[in-house]
Design a protein around this motif. Structure first.
Motif, PDB file in Angstrom:
ATOM      1  N   ARG A  19       0.803  -1.229   0.000  1.00  0.00           N
ATOM      2  CA  ARG A  19       0.000   0.000   0.000  1.00  0.00           C
ATOM      3  C   ARG A  19       0.836   1.279   0.000  1.00  0.00           C
ATOM      4  N   LEU A  20       2.150   1.139   0.116  1.00  0.00           N
ATOM      5  CA  LEU A  20       3.006   2.332   0.127  1.00  0.00           C
ATOM      6  C   LEU A  20       3.046   2.997  -1.239  1.00  0.00           C
ATOM      7  N   GLN A  21       3.336   4.290  -1.221  1.00  0.00           N
ATOM      8  CA  GLN A  21       3.589   4.999  -2.467  1.00  0.00           C
ATOM      9  C   GLN A  21       4.967   4.602  -2.987  1.00  0.00           C
ATOM     10  N   MET A  22       5.110   4.454  -4.285  1.00  0.00           N
ATOM     11  CA  MET A  22       6.412   4.122  -4.862  1.00  0.00           C
ATOM     12  C   MET A  22       7.465   5.160  -4.450  1.00  0.00           C
ATOM     13  N   SER A  23       7.039   6.438  -4.388  1.00  0.00           N
ATOM     14  CA  SER A  23       7.987   7.509  -4.069  1.00  0.00           C
ATOM     15  C   SER A  23       8.472   7.451  -2.622  1.00  0.00           C
ATOM     16  N   ALA A  24       7.790   6.644  -1.790  1.00  0.00           N
ATOM     17  CA  ALA A  24       8.160   6.585  -0.372  1.00  0.00           C
ATOM     18  C   ALA A  24       9.139   5.443  -0.081  1.00  0.00           C
ATOM     19  N   LEU A  25       9.506   4.693  -1.087  1.00  0.00           N
ATOM     20  CA  LEU A  25      10.346   3.510  -0.854  1.00  0.00           C
ATOM     21  C   LEU A  25      11.818   3.894  -0.694  1.00  0.00           C
ATOM     22  N   SER A  26      12.503   3.165   0.176  1.00  0.00           N
ATOM     23  CA  SER A  26      13.963   3.304   0.252  1.00  0.00           C
ATOM     24  C   SER A  26      14.568   2.598  -0.962  1.00  0.00           C
ATOM     25  N   GLY A  27      15.862   2.806  -1.169  1.00  0.00           N
ATOM     26  CA  GLY A  27      16.531   2.163  -2.303  1.00  0.00           C
ATOM     27  C   GLY A  27      16.403   0.644  -2.258  1.00  0.00           C
ATOM     28  N   GLY A  28      16.588   0.092  -1.071  1.00  0.00           N
ATOM     29  CA  GLY A  28      16.502  -1.365  -0.927  1.00  0.00           C
ATOM     30  C   GLY A  28      15.089  -1.871  -1.165  1.00  0.00           C
ATOM     31  N   GLN A  29      14.120  -1.129  -0.638  1.00  0.00           N
ATOM     32  CA  GLN A  29      12.712  -1.525  -0.852  1.00  0.00           C
ATOM     33  C   GLN A  29      12.343  -1.435  -2.323  1.00  0.00           C
ATOM     34  N   PHE A  30      12.840  -0.396  -2.972  1.00  0.00           N
ATOM     35  CA  PHE A  30      12.531  -0.204  -4.402  1.00  0.00           C
ATOM     36  C   PHE A  30      13.027  -1.413  -5.202  1.00  0.00           C
ATOM     37  N   GLN A  31      14.243  -1.855  -4.895  1.00  0.00           N
ATOM     38  CA  GLN A  31      14.783  -2.994  -5.641  1.00  0.00           C
ATOM     39  C   GLN A  31      13.994  -4.267  -5.378  1.00  0.00           C
ATOM     40  N   ARG A  32      13.487  -4.417  -4.149  1.00  0.00           N
ATOM     41  CA  ARG A  32      12.633  -5.578  -3.854  1.00  0.00           C
ATOM     42  C   ARG A  32      11.345  -5.524  -4.686  1.00  0.00           C
ATOM     43  N   ILE A  33      10.849  -4.318  -4.888  1.00  0.00           N
ATOM     44  CA  ILE A  33       9.636  -4.182  -5.702  1.00  0.00           C
ATOM     45  C   ILE A  33       9.958  -4.516  -7.164  1.00  0.00           C
ATOM     46  N   MET A  34      11.152  -4.121  -7.595  1.00  0.00           N
ATOM     47  CA  MET A  34      11.568  -4.490  -8.966  1.00  0.00           C
ATOM     48  C   MET A  34      11.692  -6.008  -9.089  1.00  0.00           C
ATOM     49  N   LEU A  35      12.154  -6.623  -8.020  1.00  0.00           N
ATOM     50  CA  LEU A  35      12.249  -8.087  -8.019  1.00  0.00           C
ATOM     51  C   LEU A  35      10.846  -8.696  -8.086  1.00  0.00           C
ATOM     52  N   ALA A  36       9.939  -8.162  -7.282  1.00  0.00           N
ATOM     53  CA  ALA A  36       8.555  -8.663  -7.304  1.00  0.00           C
ATOM     54  C   ALA A  36       7.961  -8.512  -8.702  1.00  0.00           C
ATOM     55  N   ARG A  37       8.261  -7.381  -9.317  1.00  0.00           N
ATOM     56  CA  ARG A  37       7.750  -7.114 -10.675  1.00  0.00           C
ATOM     57  C   ARG A  37       8.256  -8.180 -11.653  1.00  0.00           C
ATOM     58  N   ALA A  38       9.530  -8.556 -11.502  1.00  0.00           N
ATOM     59  CA  ALA A  38      10.095  -9.574 -12.398  1.00  0.00           C
ATOM     60  C   ALA A  38       9.513 -10.959 -12.103  1.00  0.00           C
ATOM     61  N   LEU A  39       9.053 -11.160 -10.859  1.00  0.00           N
ATOM     62  CA  LEU A  39       8.553 -12.484 -10.466  1.00  0.00           C
ATOM     63  C   LEU A  39       7.079 -12.693 -10.802  1.00  0.00           C
ATOM     64  N   ILE A  40       6.393 -11.616 -11.142  1.00  0.00           N
ATOM     65  CA  ILE A  40       4.946 -11.692 -11.369  1.00  0.00           C
ATOM     66  C   ILE A  40       4.586 -12.724 -12.427  1.00  0.00           C
ATOM     67  N   SER A  41       5.417 -12.796 -13.475  1.00  0.00           N
ATOM     68  CA  SER A  41       5.085 -13.712 -14.572  1.00  0.00           C
ATOM     69  C   SER A  41       5.547 -15.141 -14.282  1.00  0.00           C
ATOM     70  N   GLN A  42       5.993 -15.393 -13.065  1.00  0.00           N
ATOM     71  CA  GLN A  42       6.474 -16.713 -12.643  1.00  0.00           C
ATOM     72  C   GLN A  42       7.551 -17.253 -13.593  1.00  0.00           C
ATOM     73  N   PRO A  43       8.650 -16.501 -13.696  1.00  0.00           N
ATOM     74  CA  PRO A  43       9.707 -16.881 -14.640  1.00  0.00           C
ATOM     75  C   PRO A  43      10.459 -18.127 -14.185  1.00  0.00           C
ATOM     76  N   ASN A  44      11.018 -18.839 -15.153  1.00  0.00           N
ATOM     77  CA  ASN A  44      11.960 -19.906 -14.766  1.00  0.00           C
ATOM     78  C   ASN A  44      13.401 -19.469 -14.991  1.00  0.00           C
ATOM     79  N   LEU A  45      13.558 -18.224 -15.470  1.00  0.00           N
ATOM     80  CA  LEU A  45      14.897 -17.616 -15.523  1.00  0.00           C
ATOM     81  C   LEU A  45      14.771 -16.151 -15.119  1.00  0.00           C
ATOM     82  N   LEU A  46      15.531 -15.797 -14.095  1.00  0.00           N
ATOM     83  CA  LEU A  46      15.510 -14.429 -13.585  1.00  0.00           C
ATOM     84  C   LEU A  46      16.837 -13.769 -13.959  1.00  0.00           C
TER      85      LEU A  46
END
Ligand SMILES: Nc1ncnc2c1ncn2[C@@H]1O[C@H](COP(=O)(O)OP(=O)(O)OP(=O)(O)O)[C@@H](O)[C@H]1O
Length: 260
Positions: A114-141
């Protein structure tokens, strides 16, 4: 069957040949780190894998059903844009809320939806980028310098999360990073790229940060000395990683975790 096989791949931008004769495979479930000096073609390799760059020669063979998740080196989001994490993750459309939450859980940040993207720390932002990459359930990341700008604990924590993602989903991971002392603890294999594949091998953990810094500070030769060269090929005149195989007696620990 390998997830990806590169055969004698060459890639250039106009007259500038960046990769030449690169052959490698990525097997299901393995974590592979690509190291190499600036400009050695690491990002180009990943971009070729996702089809954003067309090789000048050679082949990229992908297993049927290959799904790639990509965490790019940088993604700029206008800080004035009001958008929550969940909305951002569901932007492509057609993404169920449950899938979004599951990806956030896999990235270790279920509580941030529920956080705003602009409120994320650098580390949190990268975790969100990771989540974004995982959404499609990849078998190669694919991760391109995914911890750039994070401090050492932040990077270590990120890479531990990558190991957890691999454990939970079984996906293979191909990542680029300069933080070898952290990354290699999570890697099954390290590939040294310098326009071509100089060498590849099993990583070792470097125990002492001062030694790491001393080596890293010496440039390419130092950085590449951080893992044992287990290859048996002869180096040709094109391989200029400047590493003396006779002086690779690094203090190393067994694969127990990140360096202190
Ligand atoms: N879109 C492009 N157009 C023209 N040249 C490019 C392009 N992208 C990369 N290059 C060039 O290709 C070479 C390799 O770049 P690449 O980004 O793949 O290297 P890298 O190993 O990822 O570097 P770094 O460690 O600095 O991120 C560099 O000389 C770069 O200037």
């Amino acid at each position: 069957m390998s997830l990806v096989t590169l055969e004698n791949l060459s890639v250039g931008y106009g007259a500038n040949e960046v990769l030449r004769g690169v052959s490698l495979t990525i097997e299901p479930g393995e974590i592979v780190t690509v190291v190499g000096p600036n400009g050695s073609g690491k990002t180009t390799l990943l971009r070729t894998l996702i089809g954003a760059v067309t090789p000048t020669s050679g082949h990229v063979r992908k297993s049927s059903g290959l799904k790639i998740g990509y965490v790019p080196q940088k993604l700029h989001i206008d800080p004035t844009l009001p958008i929550t994490v969940e909305r951002f993750l569901r932007l492509p459309g057609g993404i169920a809320r449950a899938r979004c939450i599951e990806a956030l859980e896999q990235a270790g940040v279920a509580d941030l939806s529920r956080l705003q993207m602009s409120a994320l720390s650098g580390g949190q932002f990268q975790r969100i980028m990771l989540a974004r990459a995982l959404i499609s359930q990849p078998n190669l990341l694919l991760l391109d310098e995914a911890t750039q700008g994070l401090d050492q604990p932040g990077s270590a924590s990120f890479y531990l999360q990558i190991e957890e993602v691999r454990r939970a989903t079984g996906c293979a991971v191909l990542m680029i990073s300069h933080e070898l002392h952290v990354v290699m603890s999570a890697s099954d294999r390290v590939i040294c790229l310098n326009g071509h594949v100089c060498c590849e091998g099993t990583p070792e953990i470097v125990s002492a940060a001062p030694e790491y810094r001393a080596l890293f500070g010496t440039g390419t030769g130092g950085a590449l000395a951080l893992y044992r060269h287990e290859h048996d090929h002869a180096h040709d005149e094109n391989c200029d990683h400047g590493f003396d195989h006779e002086h690779s007696q690094m203090q190393a620990e067994s694969r127990t975790g990140v360096a202190q």
